[in-house]
Design an enzyme around this catalytic site. Structure first.
Site, PDB file in Angstrom:
ATOM      1  N   ILE A 105      22.171 -32.434 -82.629  1.00 52.00           N
ATOM      2  CA  ILE A 105      22.738 -33.753 -82.372  1.00 52.00           C
ATOM      3  C   ILE A 105      22.768 -34.598 -83.633  1.00 52.00           C
ATOM      4  O   ILE A 105      23.773 -35.232 -83.961  1.00 52.00           O
ATOM      5  CB  ILE A 105      21.939 -34.475 -81.264  1.00 52.00           C
ATOM      6  N   LYS A 128      15.950 -35.825 -68.800  1.00 51.45           N
ATOM      7  CA  LYS A 128      14.624 -35.376 -68.363  1.00 51.45           C
ATOM      8  C   LYS A 128      13.610 -36.515 -68.328  1.00 51.45           C
ATOM      9  O   LYS A 128      12.479 -36.340 -67.864  1.00 51.45           O
ATOM     10  CB  LYS A 128      14.143 -34.240 -69.273  1.00 51.45           C
ATOM     11  N   LYS A 161       9.578 -38.791 -73.578  1.00 54.36           N
ATOM     12  CA  LYS A 161      10.839 -39.460 -73.893  1.00 54.36           C
ATOM     13  C   LYS A 161      10.986 -40.737 -73.062  1.00 54.36           C
ATOM     14  O   LYS A 161      11.550 -41.736 -73.537  1.00 54.36           O
ATOM     15  CB  LYS A 161      12.018 -38.520 -73.626  1.00 54.36           C
ATOM     16  N   ASN A 165      22.069 -31.818 -71.102  1.00 56.11           N
ATOM     17  CA  ASN A 165      22.112 -30.714 -72.054  1.00 56.11           C
ATOM     18  C   ASN A 165      23.416 -30.734 -72.848  1.00 56.11           C
ATOM     19  O   ASN A 165      24.469 -31.080 -72.317  1.00 56.11           O
ATOM     20  CB  ASN A 165      22.009 -29.381 -71.312  1.00 56.11           C
ATOM     21  N   LEU A 185      26.074 -28.397 -75.087  1.00 49.75           N
ATOM     22  CA  LEU A 185      26.471 -27.001 -75.251  1.00 49.75           C
ATOM     23  C   LEU A 185      26.277 -26.549 -76.686  1.00 49.75           C
ATOM     24  O   LEU A 185      26.789 -27.167 -77.616  1.00 49.75           O
ATOM     25  CB  LEU A 185      27.945 -26.847 -74.870  1.00 49.75           C
ATOM     26  N   GLY A 186      25.552 -25.468 -76.864  1.00 47.88           N
ATOM     27  CA  GLY A 186      25.423 -24.884 -78.195  1.00 47.88           C
ATOM     28  C   GLY A 186      24.293 -25.435 -79.030  1.00 47.88           C
ATOM     29  O   GLY A 186      24.096 -24.999 -80.163  1.00 47.88           O
ATOM     30  N   VAL A 195      20.580 -23.358 -73.244  1.00 50.26           N
ATOM     31  CA  VAL A 195      20.462 -22.026 -72.661  1.00 50.26           C
ATOM     32  C   VAL A 195      21.584 -21.105 -73.140  1.00 50.26           C
ATOM     33  O   VAL A 195      21.455 -19.881 -73.099  1.00 50.26           O
ATOM     34  CB  VAL A 195      20.469 -22.141 -71.113  1.00 50.26           C
ATOM     35  N   THR A 216      16.076 -18.723 -64.360  1.00 50.52           N
ATOM     36  CA  THR A 216      14.778 -19.018 -63.743  1.00 50.52           C
ATOM     37  C   THR A 216      14.858 -19.206 -62.230  1.00 50.52           C
ATOM     38  O   THR A 216      13.926 -18.870 -61.513  1.00 50.52           O
ATOM     39  CB  THR A 216      14.150 -20.272 -64.380  1.00 50.52           C
TER      40      THR A 216
END
Length: 597
Positions: free
Chosen positions: A292, A408, A420, A446, A448-449, A454, A471
């Site tokens: 980021i 999260k 956080k 999330n 991407l990449g 994931v 999971t």
């Protein structure tokens, strides 16, 4: 055929055409107009032959790959023929003091037809003879989506480049005016996008190539789904503007990746508003070497800051982004700083030296299961590091401080999310106290990449032959691309009034098991070849992520894809004492979750 043999053959063909065209032209016109003697005709043909070879050299008619001839090559023939005819006409006027107008016009027309035809015959021979000798059955039968400029260029390139190993069979286009149109090589437009599945079966298609790079994500998904039902590989060509400008080749196709399917339509930023805040100012980005942080640096650079301070703990990642930015040569001063946000003295030294106007705080530990095993490090880096950096921004009068937070942080059952959330609380508390600096947090899911995503993990598992580990079959996550997240962070920062928690619209949540299946198919496999293994939820993981607590929700967008929430704030002294108490507590994991609740 070698270059020398080709040159000699073309020289002989042209010489025969040029020499005999004068005589043929004469016998066409002689019964009506002409009474030239044989010496005059021989002299004229010699002059014309000499002129032709001179201008053939000037316009490079003998050193071209005529099997790939196009309009440009035909224009060269027209220029060379016209120049040689004019030169011959002028010389004949000087030598014989009479006009050769009709003869020269007929000769000019014959040259264009015969010389042009001889060159185009190379291309015809290649497609009809040479092309057929290479077994078309061994080529990948390809359907092209888009019959505009991009599709036409792509089909021509496929026909001219055997190494692409693709045989264009049929095209589709939503434009009704293009239906039944015949493109290069006899490829016909036989339907619209909704006909793709039918045409795949009709023509035995093995590959679909999208020649409309500007397709929306929804449209791209539709095409992928239709092709995927037949287990067909889907590829996309580069942007047509990049092709036309020569920056990339038309055959630089790329596979459709999961990022293409999950990403959303780009948001149009308030570029003027952002540039007004950024231009000629000093920007500091913590975690500037991360996924980021580095993308924020790339995006912010477009708005012409005077100086960008690249602060990070890892020297390799900071060196990498510094090298990338330095190569742009854009008159922005990039300052690499190796520092740990946990080191308050060092952070204050950096702020005192560079006095940044805007701070983007992206440095953080983000891996949920790892932070469950290392709770103290999560608090030190994510919470205390944010406090150190935000206090430095206040002390040295930065105008804006933007914390990169996470979904999260909402109702966190894990240490990472709780650390956080505490960081958000620190930012809100400092905003109440600090008069010179506007402090805000931007929360999203999330990306991407990113290194913690994931998707890179799934890619490695697929490359190694599987299994792909999920999971829980019920688990869902929000996703957006790194560039989109970074652009929205910058936009949210420009909208800040102080103390807000900006929430980025993440779209619809994606089931992780569906993501795994898509990635397996996009990699050219199926679930019989690559297994999916359900391993069970890891420590600290949630089945579903949230972006706002029910008490924080403000349903109106303050900007496209940007919402705002305002959670209850604490006093900064209370927050400082709480952090110290947590760091000195042996059961830090339990205490931080109790504190957040």
């Amino acid at each position: 055929m070698g270059a020398k043999e080709r040159y000699i053959l073309l020289l002989i063909i042209d010489s025969l055409i040029v020499t005999f065209s004068v005589f043929i032209g004469y016998y066409i016109l002689a019964p009506f107009f002409l009474q030239y003697t044989m010496p005059v005709l021989i002299t004229t043909s010699i002059i014309l032959l000499t002129s032709h070879h001179v201008f053939a050299y000037v316009f490079n008619l003998y050193h071209r790959a005529w099997e790939y001839a196009s309009v440009r090559e035909l224009m060269s023939i027209a220029q060379a023929v016209t120049a040689s005819i004019i030169a011959t006409y002028i010389l004949n006027m000087l030598l014989f003091q009479t006009t050769f107008t009709r003869l020269m016009i007929i000769t000019w027309m014959m040259h264009l037809i015969l010389i042009g035809g001889s060159r185009l015959s190379w291309r015809v021979a290649r497609h009809r003879i040479i092309g057929k000798s290479s077994n078309d059955n061994e080529m990948i039968r390809t359907l092209v989506v888009g019959a505009g400029k991009g599709g036409s260029l792509l089909i021509k390139q496929m026909l001219d480049t055997p190494t692409m190993n693709m045989l264009p069979v049929v095209a589709v286009d939503d434009d009704l005016a293009k239906q039944r149109m015949e493109l290069a090589g006899g490829v016909r437009v036989e339907g619209r996008r909704e006909d793709i599945e039918k045409l795949i079966k009709k023509y035995g298609i093995n590959k679909v190539v999208i020649a409309i790079p500007s397709l929306s994500k929804t449209e791209l998904n539709e095409i992928y789904e239709m092709a995927n039902q037949e287990n067909i590989e889907v590829m996309i060509m580069p942007n047509i503007d990049d092709v036309m400008s020569g920056r990339v080749e038309v055959n630089a196709l790329k596979k459709v990746e999961v990022e293409d399917l999950l990403g959303r339509e780009p948001v149009k930023l308030d570029s003027e508003g952002i540039e007004e805040q950024v231009r000629d100012n000093t920007i500091l980005v913590t975690g500037a070497g991360g996924s980021i942080g580095s993308e924020i640096v790339r995006q912010i650079t477009k708005f012409q800051p005077r100086q960008v301070v690249l602060l990070g703990h890892g020297e390799n990642s900071i060196y990498t982004i510094l090298e990338e930015m330095t190569m742009l040569k854009n008159n922005v001063d990039y300052i690499p700083i190796i520092a740990d946000v946990q080191d308050k003295k060092r952070i204050f030294e950096v702020f005192k030296l560079y006095k940044p106007d805007i701070v983007y705080h992206a440095a953080a530990h983000k891996h949920v299961p790892l932070m469950e095993y290392n709770p103290k490090e999560a608090i030190k880096n994510n919470t205390l590091g944010t406090k150190n950096t935000a206090e430095a921004a206040c002390k040295y009068h930065s105008r804006k401080f933007v914390l990169i937070s996470t979904d999260k942080a909402v109702n966190p059952p894990n240490v990472m999310g709780a650390s956080k959330r505490m960081a958000e609380m620190v930012v809100q508390a400092l905003d109440d106290k600090c008069d010179t600096t506007t402090l805000v947090a931007v929360r999203f899911g999330n990306v991407l990449g990113s290194r913690g995503s994931v998707i890179p993990k799934f890619r490695k598992q697929i490359e190694s032959g599987g299994p792909v580990t999920v999971t829980d079959e019920r688990m869902t996550r929000y996703f957006m691309t790194i560039p989109e997240a970074s652009r929205l962070v910058i936009q949210a920062g420009s909208l800040a009034n102080g103390g807000e928690i900006f929430v980025l619209d993440m779209g619809e949540p994606v089931k992780i098991i569906d993501l795994a299946r898509n990635m397996i198919r996009l990699s050219g496999y199926n679930e019989r070849e690559i297994d999916i293994e359900v391993t069970g939820i890891r420590p600290g993981e949630k089945l579903y992520e949230e972006l706002l607590d029910k008490d924080e929700i403000h349903p109106e967008q303050v900007y496209e894809k940007i919402y705002i929430g305002k959670a209850e704030t604490k006093d900064i002294r209370y927050m400082s004492n709480s952090i110290e108490a947590l760091l000195s507590n042996d059961d830090i994991k339990k205490k931080i979750l109790e504190f957040i609740k």
